[in-house]
Every structure is written in C-alpha cells, then in structure tokens.
Design an enzyme around this catalytic site. Structure first.
Site, PDB file in Angstrom:
ATOM      1  N   CYS A   1     -79.670  36.520  -0.635  1.00  0.00           N
ATOM      2  CA  CYS A   1     -78.346  36.742  -0.060  1.00  0.00           C
ATOM      3  C   CYS A   1     -77.797  35.408   0.437  1.00  0.00           C
ATOM      4  O   CYS A   1     -78.470  34.384   0.406  1.00  0.00           O
ATOM      5  CB  CYS A   1     -78.418  37.735   1.101  1.00  0.00           C
ATOM      6  SG  CYS A   1     -79.180  39.318   0.681  1.00  0.00           S
TER       7      CYS A   1
ATOM      8  N   LEU B   1     -77.235  40.453  -1.913  1.00  0.00           N
ATOM      9  CA  LEU B   1     -77.850  40.828  -3.179  1.00  0.00           C
ATOM     10  C   LEU B   1     -78.838  41.937  -2.846  1.00  0.00           C
ATOM     11  O   LEU B   1     -79.817  41.720  -2.138  1.00  0.00           O
ATOM     12  CB  LEU B   1     -78.578  39.645  -3.819  1.00  0.00           C
ATOM     13  CG  LEU B   1     -79.270  39.952  -5.152  1.00  0.00           C
ATOM     14  CD1 LEU B   1     -78.239  40.210  -6.242  1.00  0.00           C
ATOM     15  CD2 LEU B   1     -80.204  38.822  -5.559  1.00  0.00           C
TER      16      LEU B   1
ATOM     17  N   ASN C   1     -81.273  36.456   5.099  1.00  0.00           N
ATOM     18  CA  ASN C   1     -81.564  36.267   3.681  1.00  0.00           C
ATOM     19  C   ASN C   1     -83.072  36.190   3.594  1.00  0.00           C
ATOM     20  O   ASN C   1     -83.663  35.179   3.983  1.00  0.00           O
ATOM     21  CB  ASN C   1     -80.919  34.975   3.172  1.00  0.00           C
ATOM     22  CG  ASN C   1     -81.449  34.565   1.808  1.00  0.00           C
ATOM     23  OD1 ASN C   1     -81.817  35.412   1.001  1.00  0.00           O
ATOM     24  ND2 ASN C   1     -81.498  33.274   1.547  1.00  0.00           N
ATOM     25  N   GLY C   2     -83.698  37.265   3.153  1.00  0.00           N
ATOM     26  CA  GLY C   2     -85.150  37.212   3.171  1.00  0.00           C
ATOM     27  C   GLY C   2     -85.824  38.389   2.526  1.00  0.00           C
ATOM     28  O   GLY C   2     -85.190  39.382   2.158  1.00  0.00           O
TER      29      GLY C   2
ATOM     30  N   THR D   1     -84.841  14.274 -10.803  1.00  0.00           N
ATOM     31  CA  THR D   1     -85.806  15.249 -11.297  1.00  0.00           C
ATOM     32  C   THR D   1     -85.330  16.673 -11.052  1.00  0.00           C
ATOM     33  O   THR D   1     -85.491  17.553 -11.906  1.00  0.00           O
ATOM     34  CB  THR D   1     -87.178  15.034 -10.628  1.00  0.00           C
ATOM     35  OG1 THR D   1     -87.618  13.704 -10.870  1.00  0.00           O
ATOM     36  CG2 THR D   1     -88.201  16.003 -11.170  1.00  0.00           C
TER      37      THR D   1
ATOM     38  N   ARG E   1     -82.552  17.528 -13.583  1.00  0.00           N
ATOM     39  CA  ARG E   1     -83.135  17.706 -14.920  1.00  0.00           C
ATOM     40  C   ARG E   1     -83.771  19.087 -15.066  1.00  0.00           C
ATOM     41  O   ARG E   1     -83.595  19.767 -16.079  1.00  0.00           O
ATOM     42  CB  ARG E   1     -84.206  16.646 -15.172  1.00  0.00           C
ATOM     43  CG  ARG E   1     -83.700  15.246 -15.416  1.00  0.00           C
ATOM     44  CD  ARG E   1     -84.894  14.304 -15.539  1.00  0.00           C
ATOM     45  NE  ARG E   1     -84.509  12.943 -15.901  1.00  0.00           N
ATOM     46  CZ  ARG E   1     -85.375  11.957 -16.066  1.00  0.00           C
ATOM     47  NH1 ARG E   1     -86.675  12.177 -15.882  1.00  0.00           N
ATOM     48  NH2 ARG E   1     -84.955  10.749 -16.407  1.00  0.00           N
TER      49      ARG E   1
END
Length: 601
Positions: free
Chosen positions: A2, A51, A75-76, A317, A320
């Site tokens: 979330c 979500l 959010n968890g 990195t 990529r």
C-alpha cells in the site's frame, strides 16, 4: 503493498490543505489501486492508498480502535496477526480482517513498545487523539520503504515514497529501518537491536537442518493471502529455493483451499538469456505453471525514465536490475496476480556475490555481510518493492525474515567462505542444507548454479546495450564538466551521468539526491570491500562479470584481454595464465580459482 501518507501538526486545517494532502496521497495510487481513505483531526492527516491482499472486503484504511480515538495507516504484512488476535479477543473488538489492525490493541496495551512484537514487514503511522501524540515505525531491514520530511510550518510528513512529500518539505530523508519515530519521545529511536549489528564475529556452528527449517518457516508464513499469487523464478539458487519450498508446502496452506495447489512462476529476460533457460528447467522440475516474458534492449531503454521516477534512485546497479523487473511486474499484474514471492536478501546474508571469493579472512567476510544487510533498504529492497509496486504488485521476501536472519548472521562465517579445495562455492551452506538425495528440492546443477546479478542474468546484452545507448546520449564535454554539474555524488561514467540527469529533473531537491547511496563498487560490493583487491579500484562498472571467477567473463566485459572458462583458467590471455589464489591476468583482471585469499602476484 500500500501507500501511506501522514501529515502531522499542520498549522493549516482548511479544506485547501485537505485537498493538498489528498493530491499528494494520490501520487501513491500505483501502490494501492484498490481503495483510498483519509482521516483528519484538526491539523493531522492520515491517508492511505490500498492494495487489498489480505481481507480484500473488510480491510480498508485508516484503521481505528472501538471509540475511534486511535488511528492507524499501514503498509505491511503482519504474519503473526492471528496469534495476536487470539491474545486480544476478549479485550478488543476487531472490526476488519486486516492483519495490520492488531497494531491498535498492542498499542493500547503496551504503548509504543510494540514494534518488536510484530512478525512481518511494515511501515505505519499511529495517531492517538487522546493526548495528541503520534508514532511511526519501519520494519527491521527496511523491506517496505518510508520517508520523513519537515514542512515549512513545522509539520512532520511521513510517506511510503519520496514523491508524496518532496514538493512540500524543504528537508526530507529516508526513515531509517529498524527505528520508530515518536512525537512524545522527541524523535527517532532504534527498536531493532540484534547481536550481529555490533559486527562481532559469531561462533555458532553450521547446522544445515536448522537453516533449512528456518527458511521453510519463512516461506510458509508468507503464503498468507486472500488473492492469487505466484513466485518470481530466475532459475538461480535463491528464487528456485523459494519456488521449491512454496510448491512443496502450498497444499498445507489456507491459500491452497482458496486457489488450489497449482503454482504460477514468472521470469523475464532477453531472448535466449541465461535466466530464461534455467527458469524453464526449474519450472519443469517443480511442475509450476510457468510464464516467460521477453523484452528487448529498446523496451528497457524506453522504460528507464519511468523506472527512475518510481524507484527514486540514480544508483546504476539498481536501475539496471529494476528495469526488467518493472516490465515483468506489469505483465504479472495483467494476469490478475497481486502478490509474488522473491529471493532478495540471500546474497547479503550468505556472502553470495562473487567478490566475496576474495575476502581476506572470515572477519572481513562477516563485516561485509553486516554492511550489506544494513544497506539493503537502499538497494535490493528498494528495487524489489518499488519496481513491482509501480503496477500494484506486492513482493514478499522470505530470506529477510527476522528469524532466518538471526540464524544466518549468528553462524560462524568460516562456513560461508568460498573454498574450492573443500568443494564450497558461494552460498554453499544454503545449497548443502537443501541437497536432499531422497526428496530433492532442485536438480543438482541448478542447486549449484553460479550466482548471477539480476541485471546480468536477464541477458548480458542488456547492460552492454545500456552502455552503448548512454555513450551516445552523454558527450565527452558533458563528462568533463560532471563535477560542476553534479558536485554531490559526481557521476564517474556516462551511464551514471544519464541516470542522474533524469533523476535531477524529476527530483531536483538537495534532500532528494542525498537519499541515494554512492561510492565505488565491484559486483555489488560496498566501498570497503574494494580495498580487498587493488585492481578493483580502477573499475568504474559494478557488473558481476568483472570478477574473473564468473563463468561468462569475456574480453567485452573486462579490462583484461582474457577469457575465463568455467573453472577460471585463462585462454588467449595477454598476461600469464592464472590458476590459483587471486592472481592477476592481462591488464589487471582478477581470477579466483583456488582458495580466494586476496593475495595478488
């Protein structure tokens, strides 16, 4: 997954301010496309974009206690929420099925000293109207992102992503993992204090069955879901073990009763890339419903600006590796899948990156694993979370389970060392733990497949294509002036310069660029590990292929005009053939074929 935003202690309580908070919260809608909510009490605002993965029909946020005097946005994933619910069944009236609701009765019983009681990953803000105080906390390793900022009116802003607060806060920063922030306590304090944080070398012997059991428990608890899910499967050791354990234990879970015992697996890569082939083989062995997604170098290049916007970084990195993952996440979400398990964290805990072959001793090896784990929130955790949540897909990472971390980081690092004389390659302890002859978890050649960086495994021409593209976009003159253009974390090559230009345009604030880590790296090392081998200091590319013990090292990918085959011997080299302990070939490429003690000749 979330998106949360809290603005606390605003001087302005107006409808215009409420509208502004809503607008900022909507910048997180990609993280939570299923629902949104906003709570306001005078100058305090708590917003969430949801979500729905656990209890989709009843877990909308904000969450409240019975008289609505305590408010939480989170959010968890709290994996022990059912146990906590039973503990408080007689004291607390639960109004939703959300796993995060248990934060409220814990707080009412124990106050702010609750964070260590939560088994899971999380970022949450709790506001107590009774005394006008608030607290915020982030999980132990920083699997879930969180930022904190300070408005010009003195308000404190806390958000899942930087984009929700960077325009409204003159100063902001990363919310440190393993910490809570308390208005009553006057700031931050660390709640996560494991023994390994002191970086003292542990002495617990390697116990393969203990390691295996801890990992299996970590995977099983992450199968808590009320929506369709799958596994990311690159065909490397880490993702393959996650898939294997998931497949083996899925039948025992509540998820199997809802969605059946078929497991979906997903991989992304360029045509004919190493990961595609290996993942296909593992999927066939495990019997998963396998989904293979292809992308082109141009597809990736076209997505880079979006990737930088969502990932909020200019680290080479990370960008990529994030780009293929970003493209794959969109395809996965289009299939109706909302949650996937992935293999991040193993290389940091177990010293799986190829540069660990050159650790001079077990003390340095262990210190480097500690440094890597502490920095995960700025690298692989950030990548895995933000590249997938860009499309409303949640990633869960069993290797970063707190109990599994305790087991791996308390192990005598002598067992983790690369030692071909004893038949030990990188992550040997994990490979051996799951090397079951009677009921094999994986085919032998997959179980002992060499480490690939994700950005390499999706196809070697991906990185080569990025370099060629950015070479055209950034002139030599621009590079000459890079220190003047970017005096902070100055780019050292054209690829880094290109990413920095995009980041600077999207996030121009000084605080924004200070959230991104910087420094020399080889094969994902920390700057401290560069000191292990003198020749590494001359490299300005972090790819794992620059370590000559990598099976696919080629002249195009290294300074030395040499080619290393699978056992590290050199063919057609300009320098001497090296067949042992860290010798240098050609123009300075390092080969680790014998026991890697870092000694150079």
């Amino acid at each position: 997954m979330c998106g949360i935003l809290a603005v606390l202690g605003c001087a302005d309580w107006s409808q215009a301010k409420r509208a502004r908070v809503l607008a900022c919260s909507r910048r997180l809608k990609h993280r939570g496309p299923d629902w949104s909510g906003l709570y306001q009490c005078e100058g305090n605002f708590l917003a969430q974009q949801r979500l729905a993965v656990v209890s989709p029909l009843s877990g909308d946020q904000p969450l409240y206690n019975q008289d609505r005097t305590v408010v939480v946005v989170a959010n968890g994933e709290i994996y022990n929420h059912k146990k906590i619910r039973k503990q408080f069944a007689a004291k607390h009236t639960f109004t939703t099925g959300s796993d995060c609701e248990v934060i409220i009765p814990l707080y009412e019983e124990y106050g702010e000293n609750i964070v260590n009681m939560l088994d899971g990953v999380f970022a949450f803000v709790l506001y107590d109207t009774r005394n006008n105080t608030y607290m915020a906390a982030r999980d132990a390793i920083g699997v879930n992102p969180l930022y904190i900022g300070w408005g010009s009116d003195g308000a404190v802003w806390i958000a899942s992503e930087m984009k929700a607060l960077h325009d409204d806060c003159p100063k902001f920063e990363l919310f440190p993992p393993g910490h809570l922030y308390s208005s009553a306590g006057g700031g931050f304090r660390r709640w996560y204090n494991p023994e390994w944080f002191a970086e003292l070398v542990p002495a617990t012997p390697y116990q393969p069955l203990v390691l295996r059991e801890a990992f299996e428990k970590a995977v099983i608890k992450r199968l808590m879901t009320d929506v369709p899910f799958g596994v990311l499967l690159s065909g490397g050791l880490d993702s393959s073990l996650v898939a294997s354990v998931t497949k083996r234990h899925l039948i025992e879970t509540e998820a199997a009763k809802k969605f059946g015992t078929e497991l979906h697996s997903f991989v992304v890569g360029l045509e004919n890339s190493p990961d595609l082939k290996a993942a296909r083989e593992v999927a066939d062995f495990l019997g998963t419903i396998h989904h293979e997604f292809h992308f082109t170098v141009q597809d990736g290049i076209d997505a880079i600006e979006e990737v930088i916007y969502h990932n909020e970084t200019y680290d080479v990195t990370t960008i990529r590796a994030s780009t293929p993952m970003f493209l794959m996440a969109r395809k996965i979400k289009a299939l109706g899948v909302k949650m996937v398990l992935s293999g991040e964290g193993s290389d940091e805990l177990l010293g799986g990156y190829l540069y660990f072959h050159f650790a001079p001793n077990k003390e340095e090896f262990h210190k480097e694993t500690c440094r890597k784990v502490k920095a995960l929130h700025q690298y692989d955790c950030l990548r895995a979370n933000k590249a997938t949540s860009a499309w409303g897909l949640e990633v869960r990472v069993p290797f970063l389970d707190k109990e599994f971390i305790d087991v791996t980081m308390s192990m005598d690092p002598e067992w983790k060392l690369y030692d071909p004389e004893l038949g030990r390659i990188e992550k040997w302890v994990m490979r051996k733990a799951f090397d079951d002859e009677e009921e094999p978890y994986l085919p032998k050649h997959i179980l002992y497949r060499q480490k690939e960086q994700f950005s390499d495994g999706v196809g070697y021409s991906w990185i080569d294509g990025l370099k060629a593209f950015t070479e055209q976009q950034v002139t030599d003159e621009m590079m000459k002036n890079s220190a003047e253009e970017f005096p902070y974390n100055t780019p050292i090559n054209k690829e880094a310069y290109y990413y920095r230009m995009i980041f600077q345009r999207l996030y121009p604030q000084e605080s924004a660029r200070e959230t991104v880590p910087w420094g020399p790296s080889i094969a994902c090392s920390t700057p401290a590990a560069i000191e292990w081998v003198a020749q590494w200091k001359a490299s300005n590319d972090p790819s794992g292929r620059l370590i000559a013990s990598h099976n696919s090292a080629t002249p195009a990918h290294a300074d030395a005009d040499t080619h290393a085959n699978a056992n590290g011997k050199v063919q057609k080299g300009n320098g001497e053939v090296a067949n042992g302990n860290g010798h240098v070939n050609g123009n300075g490429k390092v080969t680790a074929n014998g026991k890697a003690n870092g000694a150079l000749e």
